[in-house]
Design a protein around this motif. Sequence first.
Motif, PDB file in Angstrom:
ATOM      1  N   THR A   1      -2.931   7.420  -4.937  1.00  0.00           N
ATOM      2  CA  THR A   1      -4.078   7.273  -4.036  1.00  0.00           C
ATOM      3  C   THR A   1      -5.228   6.551  -4.728  1.00  0.00           C
ATOM      4  O   THR A   1      -5.941   5.757  -4.097  1.00  0.00           O
ATOM      5  CB  THR A   1      -4.543   8.647  -3.560  1.00  0.00           C
ATOM      6  N   TYR A   2      -5.404   6.793  -6.024  1.00  0.00           N
ATOM      7  CA  TYR A   2      -6.476   6.113  -6.752  1.00  0.00           C
ATOM      8  C   TYR A   2      -6.183   4.622  -6.895  1.00  0.00           C
ATOM      9  O   TYR A   2      -7.083   3.778  -6.766  1.00  0.00           O
ATOM     10  CB  TYR A   2      -6.656   6.737  -8.136  1.00  0.00           C
TER      11      TYR A   2
ATOM     12  N   ASP B   1       0.826  -1.199   0.000  1.00  0.00           N
ATOM     13  CA  ASP B   1       0.000   0.000   0.000  1.00  0.00           C
ATOM     14  C   ASP B   1       0.865   1.255   0.000  1.00  0.00           C
ATOM     15  O   ASP B   1       0.564   2.240  -0.691  1.00  0.00           O
ATOM     16  CB  ASP B   1      -0.925  -0.019   1.214  1.00  0.00           C
ATOM     17  N   SER B   2       1.947   1.245   0.771  1.00  0.00           N
ATOM     18  CA  SER B   2       2.852   2.391   0.795  1.00  0.00           C
ATOM     19  C   SER B   2       3.486   2.626  -0.573  1.00  0.00           C
ATOM     20  O   SER B   2       3.643   3.775  -1.012  1.00  0.00           O
ATOM     21  CB  SER B   2       3.946   2.173   1.852  1.00  0.00           C
TER      22      SER B   2
ATOM     23  N   VAL C   1      -7.226  -1.038  -5.334  1.00  0.00           N
ATOM     24  CA  VAL C   1      -6.745  -2.351  -4.902  1.00  0.00           C
ATOM     25  C   VAL C   1      -7.351  -2.748  -3.556  1.00  0.00           C
ATOM     26  O   VAL C   1      -7.814  -3.887  -3.375  1.00  0.00           O
ATOM     27  CB  VAL C   1      -5.205  -2.354  -4.820  1.00  0.00           C
ATOM     28  N   PHE C   2      -7.374  -1.804  -2.608  1.00  0.00           N
ATOM     29  CA  PHE C   2      -7.796  -2.137  -1.247  1.00  0.00           C
ATOM     30  C   PHE C   2      -9.270  -1.831  -0.986  1.00  0.00           C
ATOM     31  O   PHE C   2      -9.793  -2.181   0.071  1.00  0.00           O
ATOM     32  CB  PHE C   2      -6.932  -1.385  -0.237  1.00  0.00           C
ATOM     33  N   GLY C   3      -9.933  -1.189  -1.920  1.00  0.00           N
ATOM     34  CA  GLY C   3     -11.338  -0.881  -1.704  1.00  0.00           C
ATOM     35  C   GLY C   3     -11.549   0.185  -0.651  1.00  0.00           C
ATOM     36  O   GLY C   3     -12.543   0.150   0.079  1.00  0.00           O
ATOM     37  N   GLY C   4     -10.632   1.113  -0.555  1.00  0.00           N
ATOM     38  CA  GLY C   4     -10.716   2.174   0.442  1.00  0.00           C
ATOM     39  C   GLY C   4      -9.423   2.278   1.207  1.00  0.00           C
ATOM     40  O   GLY C   4      -8.368   1.812   0.764  1.00  0.00           O
ATOM     41  N   ALA C   5      -9.473   2.913   2.387  1.00  0.00           N
ATOM     42  CA  ALA C   5      -8.280   3.055   3.217  1.00  0.00           C
ATOM     43  C   ALA C   5      -7.837   1.692   3.733  1.00  0.00           C
ATOM     44  O   ALA C   5      -8.648   0.795   3.958  1.00  0.00           O
ATOM     45  CB  ALA C   5      -8.571   4.002   4.380  1.00  0.00           C
TER      46      ALA C   5
END
Length: 433
Positions: free
Chosen positions: A181-182, A170-171, A187-191
């Motif tokens: 950020t998009y 994620d980083s 990939v993660f479906g949000g934060a």
Amino acid sequence: MTTPTKPGRRERLAAGSAHAAAGGARYLDDRLGLGRWLRPNLRKLFPSHWSFLLGEFALYSFVMLVLTGTFLTFFYQATPEFAYASVTELTIEVRGGMLMRQMHHWSATIFVLSIVLHMLRVFFTGAFRRPRELTWMLGVLLFALALFESFLGFSLPADNVAFAGLRQADSLLMAIPLVGTYLSALVFGGAFPGDVIPRLFVAHVLLVPGILLAIVPLHALVLTWRQKHTERRARSSDERRVTGGPFFPYFSVKQGITSLGTFTVITALATFVTVNPVWMSGAYTMSSHPIAAQPFWYSGVLDGLLRLMPAWHLGPIDIGLLVPMLVLAGFFTVLFLYPFIERRLTGDRRTHHLNDRPSEMPHRAALGVAVITFFTIAWAATWFNVPMMHYTPLVAVSHETLTIITYGLRIAIFVLPPIAYAVTLAFCRRRSA
């Protein structure tokens, strides 16, 4: 005069089976033309040297991956709440579950390592040249997909170690300028951690394997079967001459022995070597404290580059995270296009069926050794660390020693590859003189 006896049951069964087999063969040959296809292909010649079987090791480990992965899918629950519990239940409660998990792991390991060794053989011998550029490019794509698939599979248990790797991923996504950020949200479906487990499961079980199932037969069977195989240089070798043993029975017997040997090694490793004991790290929760973990071999190079890169920033751009990604992206791009790059640099547009000895192409051999040296130094950066709770590095050192080693490796990654290039170039030139 002898009275003819009625054939016994065994004789009638044998005669009937032979008649049915012959009739079935004629039926299929009349409609599909299998006989006209089989006759020349069963006599197709294949090389005899053991190094040509490295690709077969990858093929049979991929078969084992598909079989064991299918078994694991029956028990895995791809939800954030139950993923870890299903993996621990599969490992401890399901009969043969731990064996299947470890066979899946070792199949993936041998799959990737066989691809690496196979690509090294092809690179150093020049077997990627015309007319095999497409085969090489598909092999590079297989290599990249295999690494990505390994990371996906390692993340699915949803334990603390898996999410340590996902947090790093994620980083890296967030560090990409403009679109980071998009991409992270996609990939993660949000934060973080979002709803990442179902997305990883779909990619690991459907998306990437589907691509692999399309590329592997094309790379390993279709193109290989359509083209003349490459051969080692010998006194009797010739670019227009085909030597070797026929597919049946010579090469098919070798294939059978290779497949059984691959399955045996994978099963033995899975039986006696325990890997990734997820019950020791515990399930990941939002309140879990980030843990340190020894990176797996498939992410060792990227993790090592991240450790060696200073924490530099250029305004909002995180140079320390961006540069390692650019290095790997550049490496795979050059690797993918290398047949055309070498053709442009050497001007050699001929068709090649004979392999080079590494000493006959000293610059190619020197480049290969320099790249191996570079990535070995990057990987070595993951071997050393300060021991922490629930984490033991390969080599435990103090903070002061780790600082010295890190600075030493930063210097070595710039100094040693050119030295390796020069030494290999001089050695190959002396060998070919």
